[in-house]
Scaffold this motif. Structure first.
Motif: not given
Length: 377
Positions: A282-283, A285-287, A289-290
């Motif tokens: 998830n981390e 994936l967030e990175k 996405e950013r």
């Protein structure tokens, strides 16, 4: 016993004396007579014992073994017995086989009772001696413990520290502690003794009640109790078998449970690892996405620049050839002029550096001259 049996050896002995039998036959006859006398003596003792049990104590007749007579009286009694044997040889006075059998059974039952009582007394004595031995062992263990504690607390301390006063104080304190412990133990044992006496009274009351109930029971009741006891024993055996089967099933179930527990533990560890991995994903994936948003912004900016450049490229018009050549020549002249001026600037900077050096040298020389020859006021 019969008079015929008792008088037969006498008649045989008389006949032997008259006919003068040989020594070997006499020895055999003596051995046979001694064996018969021992059997008759045993039967007589059994009969006397049985007879003494039936008669009261004050009406008992003296036993033959307790009667003391002289030799003349014995000879006279023997002569009377011989005359009586000659007169009433055929008359039978004695016990029948049924009476002998009854007497022997009674004696056997008495012997069994006596053996039972002796066994009970022996077991009671054995238990008493075992209790004494156990008490002695406990006392010996307490004595050894006390000796060990005395050596550890007193002797080692006295050997390390010198001084009779300190040793006396330690010994007196140890004795007081031991007396206090003994008093506490005595109080505890007194309370335990009182409780055991109360428990003993209760047990004696229950035993008396059971005996009163047992007196009302008959042989049929005992047979019924034996049958019920056998049935209960069979039931207990069946229950024990069932308990063994249940223990085996419980052991198998416990093994299966342990296996499933180990699998559950592995699954829990795998679940924890998967949770950690999901968190990391998830981390990530967030990175991503950013970064995707940043790339989208960069792409939009690049697209705007590209459109601008495309627009400029679309609006671009190439100049004429002569104009381009003229501009190119002019550009070359300007570059030459720039290089020439850059050369001149370098030469001027070098000259300036020389002038500054000469000026600094002159200034230093003037200062030295002023220091040597100061000006007049």
């Amino acid at each position: 016993m019969t008079d015929e049996d008792s008088e037969t050896p006498v008649s045989e002995l008389q006949g032997g004396e008259e006919n003068e039998l040989p020594v070997i036959q006499l020895c055999g006859l003596v051995e046979e007579l001694s064996y018969g006398n021992s059997a008759l003596k045993t039967e007589t003792e059994m009969f006397e014992k049985y007879y003494n049990k039936l008669e009261p104590g004050d009406q008992r007749h003296p036993r033959l073994s307790e009667i003391k007579i002289s030799g003349a009286e014995f000879a006279q009694l023997r002569g009377r017995r011989r005359s009586k044997s000659r007169i009433g040889m055929d008359r039978v006075i004695g016990l029948s086989c049924d009476q002998k059998c009854e007497l022997v059974q009674k004696e056997l039952e008495d012997m069994k009772d006596e053996i039972r009582h002796m066994r009970a007394n022996a077991e009671r004595d054995l238990q008493h001696h075992e209790a004494i031995i156990e008490e002695a062992e406990i006392r010996w263990a307490e004595v050894q413990r006390a000796v060990h504690e005395f050596k550890k607390d007193i002797l080692k301390t006295i050997s390390k520290k010198k001084g009779s006063i300190l040793a006396t104080q330690k010994v007196m304190k140890y004795i007081e502690d031991m007396n206090r412990r003994r008093d506490n133990m005595k109080d505890k044992l007194r309370l335990k003794n009182v409780s055991l006496k109360v428990q003993r009274k209760k047990m004696l009351l229950q035993l008396r009640q059971k005996e009163e109930v047992g007196e009302a029971l008959h042989e049929v009741d005992f047979q019924q109790l034996k049958i019920e006891n056998a049935q209960f024993l069979e039931t207990i055996e069946a229950k024990n078998q069932e308990l063994i089967q249940l223990k085996l099933a419980s052991g198998n179930t416990l093994q299966v449970l342990n296996t499933y527990k180990s699998k559950l533990h592995q699954a829990m560890e795998m679940s924890i690892n998967l949770d950690k991995e999901i968190l990391l994903r998830n981390e990530l994936l967030e990175k991503i996405e950013r970064e995707t948003l940043q790339v989208e912004e960069d792409r939009a900016k690049a697209e705007a620049v590209n459109q601008k450049l495309r627009k400029q490229l679309a609006e671009f018009r190439a100049p004429q050839v002569m104009l381009y050549v003229r501009e190119k020549v002019l550009n070359g002249d300007l570059e030459k002029t720039v290089k020439m001026w850059e050369r001149k600037v370098e030469i001027a900077e070098m000259s300036l550096k020389g002038y500054r050096k000469a000026w600094n040298k002159m200034k230093t020389t003037n200062e030295q001259l002023q220091a040597i020859c100061p000006p007049e006021k």
